[in-house]
Write an enzyme that holds these catalytic residues in place. Structure first.
Site, PDB file in Angstrom:
ATOM      1  N   HIS A   1       0.532  -1.033  -0.300  1.00 45.03           N
ATOM      2  CA  HIS A   1       0.189   0.309   0.179  1.00 45.03           C
ATOM      3  C   HIS A   1       0.891   0.780  -0.153  1.00 45.03           C
ATOM      4  O   HIS A   1       1.631   1.416   0.602  1.00 45.03           O
ATOM      5  CB  HIS A   1      -0.691  -0.251   1.291  1.00 45.03           C
TER       6      HIS A   1
ATOM      7  N   HIS B   1      -1.046  10.679  -3.001  1.00 47.87           N
ATOM      8  CA  HIS B   1      -2.727  10.510  -2.208  1.00 47.87           C
ATOM      9  C   HIS B   1      -3.543  11.461  -2.590  1.00 47.87           C
ATOM     10  O   HIS B   1      -4.631  11.647  -2.329  1.00 47.87           O
ATOM     11  CB  HIS B   1      -2.608   9.352  -1.100  1.00 47.87           C
TER      12      HIS B   1
END
Length: 638
Positions: free
Chosen positions: A253, A295
């Site tokens: 991730h 992100h």
């Protein structure tokens, strides 16, 4: 826990089978002489292996010569005693034979046996992607005779410069040695492959560099090796569904974000070195339309700058420090462009699970697709998003890219939306998935993989593994890789069952009294039926009461890891000897015994049938009279 299986009748051998350790589920296994091999179907909680497709090659070498289309490129290759033998005199000879055809998704399997080796380091291989001419470059899945060495198994490439590039190594549970048959397989999906040793995955790679026309091959180096039962099966393209017995696909991730600043090339490198199968990162455009890996909607949290990414130019974004917030030794780490990230993966290895973050226009998605194609990474990128429109645009612009739908809350019908969006994977929040684990099976049945996010706990990994999840997105990829390795070392606790008596395919006459016997492992309960009627293990079958012809026994066992079933058939035959036995044990009156025996002795089967039908319930008990008459009429037929 022990499954009580009844003992056999006197004179029949019985013994108790031991238990497999992990679940402490013990089984009593009742065995008799003459056990036959029977097919066993196992249904367990983990997902089933990928559906089998077209068998491209199936060769048992029974013809006595090299099969048509098999090209012995170099070395000595011959068919003898129903096996293919390849010989290489020394370690400098990578002798090979090519066959098959080019496939993107396939399983190559074979039984291999080292007949002799010059040293334990010598090897034999399954060729994954090999030019039909045998020229370099080629890729192989290698097994050494000293298979327990750290590099006993390998994925490797032979380059055009005749150098070796070994991408992955592993050791097997036992040494192949010499004179021992080992069943091996390699399952390939594009640039990904799994090395399967004796039925269990030993390692995997995502570093294959596939050609446009490479075929399959067998190799031998410094040894004489025999091969048997070589099979090549084309597989469905979704290699993301986890085969039974294989561990999770590990998805890092934002890179190894627990160990390095997220969404950076250093986090990607740490994840790669830790063994992650995929890197998961996020993409958004700069003000001037350059896709960057970030992100958040702003740069505030993960850089020394401020403001929305969409309000900053590429030059401004490249000037930011994206590492110092995480730790002083990461000072100067930069925010990568998508092109930089893909170039790093292409040259250093790895695959990208790319999240299109937030709303994107069709043109913005088109830019992302162009970067992927320009970097020649279309075969190694998987696109996911919470945004349905982004997935629709991707499908329209690049139908070759696999798609995953991210969900915080599960859809009422995940299969329906998966079909609507042409998804390769449905990627829900892991905790939401654990609240509705029943959605996994229908998604798999529809050919859709399940990847859960973002799970960092071993306890939750275990629960996800049990419900059949295929991949896990985690901040701790190295730990999950280690957890996977431990999973592979666990003993197989899947239940097994075999019917050992009557043996499968047996032909029995009326005078025999076989005992119904079953061998089972990892089972708590056993259910057995004869021709659909429940019966008991250890029962002596009375063949005088069964109709002549074929009969079917079915055994089903259940245990902590699932259910297994098997069937076995036997045939009750009609013969003169069987009729004699039936008559002598019928309990008929003396006069009837004499009359029936006379008919049998003279082969007067039609007359016997007529006589016994008349005397049924009179001189001959009715139940046995029906069996005698039926067998007599069977023997009376021309």
């Amino acid at each position: 826990m022990t499954v009580p299986l009844a003992s056999s009748s006197p004179g029949r051998a019985s013994r108790l089978a031991a238990v497999r350790a992990r679940t402490a589920a013990a089984v009593a296994a009742l065995a008799v002489t003459g056990a036959a091999a029977v097919a066993v179907t196992v249904t367990t909680a983990p997902p089933a292996a990928a559906e089998q497709g077209t068998v491209v090659v199936s060769e048992s070498f029974s013809s006595g010569s090299l099969p048509a289309g098999w090209n012995a490129v170099d070395g000595t290759w011959k068919v003898q005693n129903g096996r293919l033998y390849g010989t290489s005199a020394n370690s400098g000879e990578n002798n090979k034979i090519t066959f098959g055809r080019h496939l993107n998704d396939f399983r190559l399997e074979a039984t291999m046996r080292f007949e002799s080796v010059s040293a334990a380091t010598r090897w034999a291989s399954l060729g994954i992607d090999v030019p039909a001419s045998g020229a370099t470059p080629w890729w192989i899945a290698t097994m050494r005779s000293g298979t327990t060495a750290a590099n006993g198994l390998e994925f490797a490439q032979r380059t055009t410069g005749n150098a070796w590039v070994v991408t992955n190594t592993a050791s097997a549970a036992y040494a192949a040695g010499t004179g021992r048959d080992v069943r091996v397989a390699v399952e390939v999906h594009g640039n990904q492959a799994r090395w399967i040793f004796d039925g269990r995955e030993a390692m995997r790679t995502s570093s294959l560099q596939r050609s446009a026309n490479g075929v399959q091959a067998l190799f031998v180096n410094g040894a004489t090796v025999s091969y048997d039962d070589v099979t090549v099966t084309e597989l469905p393209p979704n290699g993301y569904i986890r085969p039974a017995g294989s561990p999770f696909t590990v998805i890092a991730h934002r890179g190894a974000s627990a160990a390095a600043p997220e969404n950076t090339l250093v986090a990607q490198e740490i994840a790669r070195r830790g063994g992650a199968d995929w890197i998961e990162n996020d993409v958004q455009p700069s003000r001037d339309g350059i896709p960057f890996v970030l992100h958040d909607g702003t740069v505030d949290r993960t850089t020394d700058g401020t403001g929305s990414i969409r309000n900053l130019t590429a030059a401004q974004l490249k000037a930011l420090d994206a590492g110092s917030w995480f730790g002083p030794h990461y000072v100067g780490v930069r925010v990568p462009t998508l092109a930089e990230q893909l170039a790093d993966l292409r040259t250093r290895g790895g695959n990208l699970l790319l999240e299109i973050k937030g709303r994107h226009t069709r043109d913005e998605v088109a830019t992302i697709v162009k970067v992927i194609r320009d970097e020649q990474m279309a075969g190694r990128v998987f696109v996911q998003s919470f945004e349905v429109d982004a997935l629709r645009y991707t499908r329209e612009l690049a139908p070759e890219l696999p798609l995953g739908l991210l969900r915080s809350n599960l859809d009422a019908d995940p299969v329906a939306i998966s079909k609507e969006l042409h998804l390769t994977a449905y990627n829900p929040d892991g905790n939401a998935l654990l609240a509705r684990p029943e959605i996994v099976a229908p998604l798999h049945a529809a050919g859709v993989a399940v990847m859960a996010w973002t799970i960092d706990s071993a306890g939750l990994w275990q629960r996800l593994e049990r419900i059949g999840v295929d991949g896990v997105i985690t901040n701790r990829p190295a730990e999950l890789v280690g957890w996977n390795a431990a999973l592979l070392q666990r003993p197989d606790t899947s239940p097994t069952v075999a019917i050992t008596s009557p043996v499968d395919g047996a032909r029995l006459d009326r005078a025999q009294s076989p005992v119904l016997a079953v061998a089972a492992t990892n089972a708590d309960t056993v259910t057995v039926t004869l021709d659909g009627t429940t019966t008991t293990v250890g029962r002596e079958l009375d063949l005088t009461t069964l109709a002549a012809g074929r009969h079917t026994i079915t055994a089903e066992v259940t245990g902590p890891a699932g259910t297994a079933t098997t069937t076995s058939t036997f045939t009750v035959t009609a013969s003169q000897a069987s009729l004699g036995y039936l008559i002598l044990t019928s309990g008929a009156k003396p006069g009837a015994l004499t009359a029936m025996s006379t008919h049998v002795a003279h082969g007067q089967y039609a007359q016997l049938a007529t006589y016994v039908e008349r005397q049924a319930g009179k001189l001959v008990p009715a139940d046995v009279a029906r069996v005698i008459a039926a067998d007599a009429r069977t023997l009376a037929r021309p």
